[in-house]
Design a protein around this motif. Structure first.
Motif, mmCIF file in Angstrom:
data_model
loop_
_atom_site.group_PDB
_atom_site.id
_atom_site.type_symbol
_atom_site.label_atom_id
_atom_site.label_comp_id
_atom_site.label_asym_id
_atom_site.label_seq_id
_atom_site.Cartn_x
_atom_site.Cartn_y
_atom_site.Cartn_z
ATOM 1 N N LEU A 112 -9.497 -4.803 2.072
ATOM 2 C CA LEU A 112 -8.590 -5.607 2.898
ATOM 3 C C LEU A 112 -7.589 -6.350 2.017
ATOM 4 N N ILE A 113 -8.056 -6.954 0.934
ATOM 5 C CA ILE A 113 -7.160 -7.680 0.027
ATOM 6 C C ILE A 113 -6.081 -6.747 -0.516
ATOM 7 N N ASN A 114 -6.476 -5.571 -0.945
ATOM 8 C CA ASN A 114 -5.499 -4.604 -1.464
ATOM 9 C C ASN A 114 -4.497 -4.195 -0.392
ATOM 10 N N ASN A 115 -4.948 -4.037 0.839
ATOM 11 C CA ASN A 115 -4.034 -3.675 1.924
ATOM 12 C C ASN A 115 -3.104 -4.830 2.272
ATOM 13 N N ILE A 116 -3.604 -6.054 2.219
ATOM 14 C CA ILE A 116 -2.754 -7.222 2.480
ATOM 15 C C ILE A 116 -1.650 -7.300 1.426
ATOM 16 N N ARG A 117 -1.997 -7.033 0.186
ATOM 17 C CA ARG A 117 -1.021 -7.112 -0.906
ATOM 18 C C ARG A 117 0.109 -6.100 -0.762
ATOM 19 N N THR A 118 -0.084 -5.058 0.020
ATOM 20 C CA THR A 118 0.962 -4.044 0.192
ATOM 21 C C THR A 118 1.935 -4.401 1.312
ATOM 22 N N ILE A 119 1.639 -5.448 2.089
ATOM 23 C CA ILE A 119 2.504 -5.838 3.189
ATOM 24 C C ILE A 119 3.504 -6.866 2.684
ATOM 25 N N PRO A 120 4.780 -6.488 2.618
ATOM 26 C CA PRO A 120 5.783 -7.439 2.109
ATOM 27 C C PRO A 120 5.846 -8.701 2.965
ATOM 28 N N GLY A 121 5.779 -9.842 2.310
ATOM 29 C CA GLY A 121 5.928 -11.120 2.999
ATOM 30 C C GLY A 121 4.696 -11.598 3.738
#
Length: 114
Positions: free
Chosen positions: A99-108
């Motif tokens: 989840l953390i890695n996926n959150i980091r890919t969402i700009p802003g």
């Protein structure tokens, strides 16, 4: 002066951890994190039924990050923080790593917190 700074960091750490242990909201967030984080790997949409669980997971992860920042910036004692939350933070990271890695890919989506 160094001794006073060291004592102040320890006191700040102990005060923070004491408050988190006595705060029902933080305890509830931890329990919700343990129950729901393993099953949520992606950011749900605003109308998704798991959005509330995701928000709780993010809130708990933000507390963990606050502790890490406090240690890294010298506001908290590293030794006290590791002794008290040294197992919680790495475990939380491993549990929510995808989840953390996926959150980091969402700009802003995580300004200043990822």
């Amino acid at each position: 002066m160094w001794v006073q700074m060291h004592i102040a960091r320890r006191r700040a750490s102990i005060d923070f951890f004491l408050k988190t242990e006595m705060d029902k909201t933080v305890i509830d967030l931890y329990n919700k994190f343990k129950a729901n984080a393993p099953s949520i790997a992606f950011v749900p949409g605003p109308s998704d039924l798991t959005r509330s669980d995701y928000d709780d997971i993010r809130a708990f992860l933000n507390i963990c990050e606050l502790i890490a920042v406090g240690v890294n910036k010298g506001a908290f004692s590293k030794s006290v923080s590791e002794a008290y939350w040294g197992d919680v933070i790495p475990e939380a990271y491993q549990t929510a790593k995808q989840l953390i890695n996926n959150i980091r890919t969402i700009p802003g989506d995580c300004p200043g917190r990822c």
